[in-house]
Enzyme design. Structure first.
Site, short mmCIF file in Angstrom:
data_model
loop_
_atom_site.label_atom_id
_atom_site.label_comp_id
_atom_site.label_asym_id
_atom_site.label_seq_id
_atom_site.Cartn_x
_atom_site.Cartn_y
_atom_site.Cartn_z
N ASP A 1 0.76 -1.19 -0.08
CA ASP A 1 -0.25 0.17 -0.20
C ASP A 1 0.40 1.70 0.06
O ASP A 1 0.57 2.42 -0.52
CB ASP A 1 -1.04 0.35 1.30
CG ASP A 1 -1.98 -1.57 1.19
OD1 ASP A 1 -2.38 -1.54 0.55
OD2 ASP A 1 -2.13 -1.66 2.36
N GLU A 2 2.00 1.01 0.82
CA GLU A 2 2.79 2.71 0.99
C GLU A 2 3.17 2.63 -0.23
O GLU A 2 3.86 3.87 0.03
CB GLU A 2 3.19 2.40 2.63
CG GLU A 2 4.93 1.21 2.04
CD GLU A 2 4.32 0.13 2.53
OE1 GLU A 2 5.36 -0.72 2.46
OE2 GLU A 2 3.34 -0.20 2.58
N GLN B 1 2.50 2.69 -3.46
CA GLN B 1 1.51 1.98 -5.26
C GLN B 1 1.45 3.61 -5.55
O GLN B 1 1.57 4.05 -6.58
CB GLN B 1 0.21 1.57 -4.67
CG GLN B 1 0.59 0.11 -4.25
CD GLN B 1 -1.67 -0.07 -4.49
OE1 GLN B 1 -2.36 0.48 -4.33
NE2 GLN B 1 -1.29 -1.09 -3.53
N HIS C 1 -7.15 -4.64 -2.94
CA HIS C 1 -7.34 -3.43 -1.22
C HIS C 1 -7.70 -1.96 -2.25
O HIS C 1 -6.53 -1.49 -3.08
CB HIS C 1 -6.31 -3.84 -0.30
CG HIS C 1 -6.71 -2.73 0.81
ND1 HIS C 1 -7.10 -3.42 1.76
CD2 HIS C 1 -5.40 -2.33 0.89
CE1 HIS C 1 -7.23 -2.43 2.41
NE2 HIS C 1 -6.37 -1.86 2.73
N ASP D 1 -11.48 -3.96 6.63
CA ASP D 1 -10.70 -4.86 6.38
C ASP D 1 -9.27 -4.50 7.71
O ASP D 1 -8.54 -4.65 8.31
CB ASP D 1 -9.72 -4.40 4.78
CG ASP D 1 -7.93 -5.70 5.09
OD1 ASP D 1 -8.31 -6.26 4.81
OD2 ASP D 1 -7.49 -4.27 4.45
N SER E 1 -14.21 -28.78 26.50
CA SER E 1 -14.37 -28.99 27.44
C SER E 1 -15.74 -27.94 28.34
O SER E 1 -15.92 -27.11 28.07
CB SER E 1 -13.01 -29.59 29.03
OG SER E 1 -12.58 -28.59 28.98
#
Length: 329
Positions: free
Chosen positions: A82-83, A85, A107, A190, A251
């Site tokens: 992302d950083e 792009q 994303h 997200d 349990s």
């Protein structure tokens, strides 16, 4: 929400078109190989000195520098972190993006928070597999696939949804199901999930449990097994059938402790803080903070990672995992 399957998606919308997959990390590897094996024309865009070039060639795929890969592409899927792009888009993708092409993401971060502003003559779509790249690849090879999200941010050609569904089919997503969402919804949910539950919430809960037991005088090995190692046993059951399904396998003692003590850990104060974190995401404050952190070489990010890597749970965990050879397999 509508779910699309194999019969709802037609690969013909990508036949005869050139697809540029930018990046060859976990998702890039899976997308490009799956698309190629679906009979589509794929080229992987990488920087000239990328160590991934050899891997791409070994897989029998074509590779070109990013700008060249984009020039002739009808679909450009950006699969770098992302950083990174925004800069890659401004320097190499945007200037070479042709009219009528589809700009695709896995994303919605950079579109939703305005780090990338495409021209109005291209489609802007998202195809987001709900699983890591390795799973996207292995399930495809086994004849199934990972469910995908699709979203349409901009439909310049009138065919954006057809292309998104065809792409999802090409990577195997329509074999399991494709759900339509929006860039906003995918991005904000997200980030919230990562920060409050899956990564931030879970890792802090594990460390807090470990610290509580060790501070009370219990052996760190015991604390590790009870607060970290066994998390997988529980999450696997939840993943397989949900919370009630998990409770049917534990349990009665564990079940009673679960339903009577859990709310004392995730309290109303915790829920209020979750709402604050969601507001930070929705307002863009988190995105701004993260982008600024990257512009100054990530001093806070690096310092916290270094500190957490030195936590006692990491040291005792390494020793115990060395005893369990099957984990590395």
């Amino acid at each position: 929400m509508k779910v699309y399957y194999e019969n709802d998606a037609d690969i013909k919308h990508l036949k005869g078109k050139k697809i540029a997959v930018i990046g060859y990390g976990s998702q890039g590897n899976a997308h490009s190989n799956n698309l190629h094996e679906s009979g589509l024309d794929v080229v992987v865009g990488l920087r000239p000195d990328s160590p991934s070039i050899a891997k791409v060639k070994e897989a029998g795929l074509k590779t070109l520098p990013v700008g060249e890969a984009v020039k002739n592409a009808d679909v450009v899927m950006i699969l770098v972190p992302d950083e990174k792009q925004g800069d890659i888009y401004r320097e190499e993708i945007g200037p070479n993006l042709k009219k009528g092409a589809a700009l695709a993401f896995a994303h919605g971060f950079n579109i939703h928070f305005g780090q990338i502003v495409p021209p109005d003559n291209v489609d802007v779509i998202m195809i987001a597999p709900k699983g890591p790249g390795k799973l996207v690849r292995t399930t495809y090879q086994e004849g199934s696939g990972v469910p995908c999200l699709i979203a349409i941010h901009q439909d310049a050609t009138g065919h954006a949804k057809d292309v998104a569904l065809a792409y999802a089919k090409g990577i195997g997503g329509s074999r399991s199901g494709v759900i339509e969402t929006s860039f906003r919804e995918e991005t904000e949910t997200d980030l919230f999930g990562e920060q409050c539950v899956l990564c931030g919430g879970l890792s802090e809960l594990i460390k807090a449990g470990f610290d509580t037991l060790v501070d009370a005088g219990y052996a760190p090995e015991m604390a590790y097994f009870e607060c970290l190692h066994e998390v997988k046993l529980i999450t696997d059951l939840i993943h397989q059938g949900g919370i009630s399904y998990m409770r049917s396998y534990i349990s009665n003692t564990a079940k009673y402790g679960d339903i009577t003590r859990g709310k004392r850990i995730v309290t109303e104060e915790t829920r209020k803080e979750m709402k604050k974190i969601l507001e930070e995401i929705q307002s863009g404050n988190f995105a701004r903070e993260w982008m600024l952190e990257n512009k100054v070489n990530r001093p806070v990010f690096n310092a916290i990672l270094k500190r957490d890597a030195e936590h006692p749970i990491e040291k005792i965990g390494k020793k115990l995992r060395d005893m369990m050879k099957w984990i590395k397999k």
